[in-house]
Design an enzyme around this catalytic site. Structure first.
Site, PDB file in Angstrom:
ATOM      1  N   HIS A   6       4.138   0.742   4.483  1.00 24.74           N
ATOM      2  CA  HIS A   6       2.759   0.537   3.990  1.00 24.74           C
ATOM      3  C   HIS A   6       1.707   0.855   5.067  1.00 24.74           C
ATOM      4  CE1 HIS A   6       1.848  -3.974   5.140  1.00 24.74           C
ATOM      5  NE2 HIS A   6       2.553  -3.383   6.075  1.00 24.74           N
TER       6      HIS A   6
ATOM      7  N   ASP B 187      -6.761  -6.643   1.922  1.00 24.51           N
ATOM      8  CA  ASP B 187      -6.956  -7.191   3.274  1.00 24.51           C
ATOM      9  C   ASP B 187      -8.206  -6.632   3.957  1.00 24.51           C
ATOM     10  OD1 ASP B 187      -6.240  -4.757   4.573  1.00 24.51           O
ATOM     11  OD2 ASP B 187      -4.156  -5.371   4.814  1.00 24.51           O
TER      12      ASP B 187
ATOM     13  N   HIS C  35       0.799  -1.223   0.000  1.00 21.43           N
ATOM     14  CA  HIS C  35       0.000   0.000   0.000  1.00 21.43           C
ATOM     15  C   HIS C  35       0.837   1.281   0.000  1.00 21.43           C
ATOM     16  CE1 HIS C  35      -4.498   0.889   1.043  1.00 21.43           C
ATOM     17  NE2 HIS C  35      -4.077   1.589   0.026  1.00 21.43           N
TER      18      HIS C  35
ATOM     19  N   ASP D  62      -9.867  -0.796   3.823  1.00 29.45           N
ATOM     20  CA  ASP D  62      -8.665  -1.412   4.385  1.00 29.45           C
ATOM     21  C   ASP D  62      -8.990  -1.985   5.763  1.00 29.45           C
ATOM     22  OD1 ASP D  62      -5.950  -1.832   5.285  1.00 29.45           O
ATOM     23  OD2 ASP D  62      -5.283  -0.165   4.014  1.00 29.45           O
TER      24      ASP D  62
ATOM     25  N   HIS E 291      -6.756  -1.941   7.926  1.00 25.44           N
ATOM     26  CA  HIS E 291      -5.918  -1.065   8.752  1.00 25.44           C
ATOM     27  C   HIS E 291      -6.209   0.396   8.383  1.00 25.44           C
ATOM     28  CE1 HIS E 291      -3.984  -4.920   7.799  1.00 25.44           C
ATOM     29  NE2 HIS E 291      -3.683  -4.952   9.089  1.00 25.44           N
TER      30      HIS E 291
ATOM     31  N   ASP F 106      -7.483  -1.889  -0.422  1.00 26.75           N
ATOM     32  CA  ASP F 106      -6.507  -2.858   0.084  1.00 26.75           C
ATOM     33  C   ASP F 106      -7.227  -4.205   0.199  1.00 26.75           C
ATOM     34  OD1 ASP F 106      -4.892  -4.451   1.842  1.00 26.75           O
ATOM     35  OD2 ASP F 106      -3.969  -2.618   2.623  1.00 26.75           O
TER      36      ASP F 106
HETATM   37 MN   LIG Z   1      -3.393  -0.729   3.551  1.00 22.90          MN
END
Ligand SMILES: [Mn+2]
Length: 297
Positions: free
Chosen positions: A139, A226, A99, A122, A124, A224
């Site tokens: 990232h 994730d 990222h 994301d 995060h 993202d």
């Molecule tokens: Mn990210």
């Protein structure tokens, strides 16, 4: 609507911002799904600008911002490629890569349009900086950098910063304690997976778009992989359980395209070395098609 269906694809072969190796192979895996051909079959005018990769040799350097020099150098080139795409009247689609690449792509869109909102999907928040980072992995910092909340060195090649009040994170469920304080202090809007459960995805996306679009020219969508549940998208370096469903992810991409002016897109963190049967790469490709409004026949 994507104007004249003009799109530029840029691969960002970056893995230096993450701890887990293999994410630099993401663009190969996503390209292998044939998404560019699918877009062409849907009438899109695509130019493939190839890949941007960090130079060698690489030295980790400062442990609070590992590979800062190498990442910045590659991002400065990604920034130029993304600017070129805008200059050709194309919507840039950056395929990562970790990222950290968004520090390059988002900066280009900010410099072109001066005021844009950001929807950052994301697990995060990516709102750390060199002072509060628990890992030193860059990232985890790009969103903070493009908002002018540090580290400034990550965006030294560009001029404009995003107003954090036009920034919305969707799907977050792993935020560091100091990072959370910084998000609140700067007025970033965060919708966790719990918020999606209680409010419903429609309301969350509605609020995200109105927040990001308020007094801005358009929206950058940074996705993202994730953010998705790792059961659905296992090929990511920092999986966090209980993520978005595929349906919710598609809804976000489709709705941002339909209800706002989408200026640029990143789909990042696909790691083929950790993937299962290419599932995550396939999903990344599918989400790109959703962002652009290409219907697969
Ligand atoms: Mn990210």
């Amino acid at each position: 609507m994507i104007k004249d269906k003009r799109v530029a694809v840029i691969g960002a072969l970056m893995d230096l911002g993450a701890i887990c190796k293999g994410v630099d192979k993401g663009p190969f895996a996503v390209r292998k799904t044939g998404f560019i051909e699918k877009l062409r079959n849907c009438g899109f005018d695509i130019t493939d600008k190839g890949d941007v990769a960090p130079h060698k040799p690489r030295t980790a350097g400062d442990t609070r911002m590992r590979y800062e020099k190498e990442i910045n150098e590659a991002n400065a080139r990604l920034y130029i490629e993304t600017m070129a795409a805008h200059g050709e009247g194309r919507i840039p689609v950056v395929v990562g890569g970790d990222h950290s690449v968004s520090a390059g792509s988002v900066s280009a869109s900010l410099d072109v349009y001066k005021k844009i909102g950001i929807i950052w999907v994301d697990a995060h928040a990516d709102f750390n900086d060199d002072k509060i980072t628990p890992t030193g992995n860059i990232h985890g910092m790009p969103l903070s950098a493009v908002c002018g909340c540090g580290p400034d060195s990550l965006v030294s090649f560009s001029h404009k910063r995003a107003d954090p009040k036009n920034v919305v994170i969707i799907g977050a469920r792993s935020i560091d304690p100091l990072e959370r304080i910084k998000l609140t202090e700067n007025g970033v809007t965060v919708f966790s997976v719990d918020d999606i459960l209680s409010l419903g995805i429609e309301k969350v996306v509605d609020k995200a778009i109105s927040t990001a679009a308020k007094n801005t020219y358009g929206i950058h969508l940074s996705f993202d992989m994730d953010a998705l549940d790792p059961e659905q998208a296992p090929g990511v370096g920092t999986p966090v359980p209980d993520g978005l469903s595929v349906g919710e992810a598609e809804y976000i991409c489709n709705t941002v395209r339909e209800k706002s002016r989408l200026v640029s897109v990143d789909v990042v963190e696909t790691n083929p070395l950790l993937d299962r049967d290419g599932l995550t790469a396939e999903l990344a490709a599918k989400l790109i098609l959703c962002c652009l409004g290409a219907k697969e026949s």
